[in-house]
Design a protein around this motif. Structure first.
Motif, mmCIF file in Angstrom:
data_model
loop_
_atom_site.group_PDB
_atom_site.id
_atom_site.type_symbol
_atom_site.label_atom_id
_atom_site.label_comp_id
_atom_site.label_asym_id
_atom_site.label_seq_id
_atom_site.Cartn_x
_atom_site.Cartn_y
_atom_site.Cartn_z
ATOM 1 N N GLY A 22 0.774 -1.225 0.000
ATOM 2 C CA GLY A 22 0.000 0.000 0.000
ATOM 3 C C GLY A 22 0.807 1.276 0.000
ATOM 4 O O GLY A 22 0.237 2.367 0.012
ATOM 5 N N TRP A 23 2.147 1.175 -0.064
ATOM 6 C CA TRP A 23 2.952 2.398 0.048
ATOM 7 C C TRP A 23 3.096 3.130 -1.274
ATOM 8 O O TRP A 23 3.139 4.366 -1.299
ATOM 9 C CB TRP A 23 4.340 2.054 0.596
ATOM 10 C CG TRP A 23 5.211 1.335 -0.400
ATOM 11 C CD1 TRP A 23 5.303 -0.018 -0.577
ATOM 12 C CD2 TRP A 23 6.088 1.929 -1.357
ATOM 13 N NE1 TRP A 23 6.165 -0.310 -1.593
ATOM 14 C CE2 TRP A 23 6.680 0.868 -2.088
ATOM 15 C CE3 TRP A 23 6.437 3.238 -1.675
ATOM 16 C CZ2 TRP A 23 7.593 1.089 -3.112
ATOM 17 C CZ3 TRP A 23 7.345 3.457 -2.697
ATOM 18 C CH2 TRP A 23 7.918 2.394 -3.390
ATOM 19 N N LEU A 24 3.188 2.402 -2.394
ATOM 20 C CA LEU A 24 3.495 3.044 -3.669
ATOM 21 C C LEU A 24 2.381 3.977 -4.120
ATOM 22 O O LEU A 24 2.626 5.137 -4.477
ATOM 23 C CB LEU A 24 3.769 1.985 -4.737
ATOM 24 C CG LEU A 24 4.090 2.532 -6.133
ATOM 25 C CD1 LEU A 24 5.323 3.416 -6.102
ATOM 26 C CD2 LEU A 24 4.288 1.384 -7.112
ATOM 27 N N ARG A 25 1.159 3.487 -4.131
ATOM 28 C CA ARG A 25 0.040 4.327 -4.550
ATOM 29 C C ARG A 25 -0.101 5.521 -3.629
ATOM 30 O O ARG A 25 -0.272 6.665 -4.082
ATOM 31 C CB ARG A 25 -1.257 3.514 -4.541
ATOM 32 C CG ARG A 25 -2.482 4.306 -4.984
ATOM 33 C CD ARG A 25 -3.750 3.492 -4.763
ATOM 34 N NE ARG A 25 -3.918 3.138 -3.372
ATOM 35 C CZ ARG A 25 -4.465 3.957 -2.466
ATOM 36 N NH1 ARG A 25 -4.882 5.161 -2.822
ATOM 37 N NH2 ARG A 25 -4.600 3.583 -1.222
ATOM 38 N N ALA A 26 -0.011 5.273 -2.302
ATOM 39 C CA ALA A 26 -0.161 6.366 -1.347
ATOM 40 C C ALA A 26 0.957 7.391 -1.473
ATOM 41 O O ALA A 26 0.723 8.603 -1.402
ATOM 42 C CB ALA A 26 -0.203 5.801 0.072
ATOM 43 N N ALA A 27 2.194 6.909 -1.666
ATOM 44 C CA ALA A 27 3.329 7.825 -1.789
ATOM 45 C C ALA A 27 3.233 8.654 -3.058
ATOM 46 O O ALA A 27 3.453 9.873 -3.047
ATOM 47 C CB ALA A 27 4.642 7.039 -1.762
ATOM 48 N N THR A 28 2.904 7.998 -4.171
ATOM 49 C CA THR A 28 2.788 8.713 -5.442
ATOM 50 C C THR A 28 1.651 9.724 -5.401
ATOM 51 O O THR A 28 1.810 10.890 -5.798
ATOM 52 C CB THR A 28 2.547 7.722 -6.591
ATOM 53 O OG1 THR A 28 3.614 6.767 -6.629
ATOM 54 C CG2 THR A 28 2.480 8.446 -7.922
ATOM 55 N N PHE A 29 0.517 9.289 -4.911
ATOM 56 C CA PHE A 29 -0.638 10.173 -4.806
ATOM 57 C C PHE A 29 -0.330 11.346 -3.875
ATOM 58 O O PHE A 29 -0.657 12.502 -4.164
ATOM 59 C CB PHE A 29 -1.842 9.376 -4.295
ATOM 60 C CG PHE A 29 -3.133 10.138 -4.284
ATOM 61 C CD1 PHE A 29 -3.338 11.214 -5.129
ATOM 62 C CD2 PHE A 29 -4.146 9.769 -3.414
ATOM 63 C CE1 PHE A 29 -4.536 11.912 -5.121
ATOM 64 C CE2 PHE A 29 -5.344 10.459 -3.390
ATOM 65 C CZ PHE A 29 -5.539 11.542 -4.240
ATOM 66 N N GLY A 30 0.317 11.043 -2.733
ATOM 67 C CA GLY A 30 0.636 12.096 -1.780
ATOM 68 C C GLY A 30 1.581 13.133 -2.348
ATOM 69 O O GLY A 30 1.366 14.342 -2.208
ATOM 70 N N ALA A 31 2.653 12.679 -3.009
ATOM 71 C CA ALA A 31 3.637 13.612 -3.567
ATOM 72 C C ALA A 31 3.022 14.477 -4.662
ATOM 73 O O ALA A 31 3.208 15.706 -4.687
ATOM 74 C CB ALA A 31 4.832 12.836 -4.120
#
Length: 239
Positions: A22-31
């Motif tokens: 769950g980190w990649l989508r959240a990190a990309t979306f967040g940035a």
């Protein structure tokens, strides 16, 4: 090439990136959201004629609010998704206990659809159903397309989103924090940040780095242009 040499070569060149948890989508979306939000806020208030202090205040308020909103949203959404998977797994467990033959027939049919022969599909189903926990995991994966062992962590998603939104959100503000009052410079730094973020995220896809960068730059430009126009119109109307 013998089997041992081929296996060694395969292990060296067959390494997958970690795209679970769950980190990649959240990190990309967040940035991306942090960058676009901050750039759009700067363009809006700057277009309305705000001075440096107001721009910094607006940008920092948006950064803090957005980071917490993103983190809480990710935590709630991932947690809800996991709870829904658990509920479906409990339903599947009951069905395996109540209708084992029907569930086995479904599994055999799915393996047949994948190209296995009738004999092989039945043999595999028999071996899977011999262990209730293995059977549950396989049936859930085959019927729902999810893995009970690889559910994303709400904490990881929330933390990734919070940190990346904050990093993305601070970039367009850097020049103002260091004393500049130039809206154009701030937007330029934000544009560079968008391009770099898009290029970096393309490493996890088949998209080229430059197309990934240009795509994010275009998205940011659309948002900045819209808010700048609104800020200009409202600023003129208020004045």
């Amino acid at each position: 090439m013998d089997d041992a040499a081929e296996l060694a070569e395969h292990q060296d060149d067959h390494r997958h990136r970690d795209v679970s948890g769950g980190w990649l989508r959240a990190a990309t979306f967040g940035a991306m959201d942090g960058l676009v939000t901050s750039i759009a806020l700067l363009a809006g208030v700057g277009g309305g004629g705000a001075d440096r202090e107001v721009i910094i205040l607006t940008g920092m308020a948006g950064l803090v609010a957005g980071a917490f909103s993103m983190a809480l949203g990710e935590f709630a959404s991932v947690g809800t998704q996991n709870e829904a998977v658990d509920a479906e797994a409990a339903l599947e467990r009951r069905e395996l206990a109540r209708h084992p033959r029907a569930e086995r027939a479904e599994l055999v049919a799915r393996y047949r659809e994948m190209g296995l022969t009738e004999e092989t599909a039945n043999r595999v189903a028999d071996e899977i159903d011999a262990d209730p926990e293995v059977a549950l995991r396989v049936h859930v994966t085959q019927e729902l397309g999810v893995s009970l062992d690889d559910k994303p962590s709400p904490w990881v998603a929330a933390g990734s989103s919070f940190a990346c939104f904050a990093i993305g959100g601070i970039i367009p503000l850097l020049s103002f924090l260091f004393g500049s009052s130039s809206l154009l410079l701030g937007l330029g730094i934000g544009a560079v940040g968008l391009f770099v973020a898009g290029a970096l995220s393309s490493r996890f896809t088949i998209r080229t780095w430059w197309s990934g960068g240009l795509r994010q730059l275009l998205f940011g430009a659309i948002a900045a242009g819209a808010t700048y126009l609104v800020g200009t119109l409202i600023g003129v109307g208020v004045s």
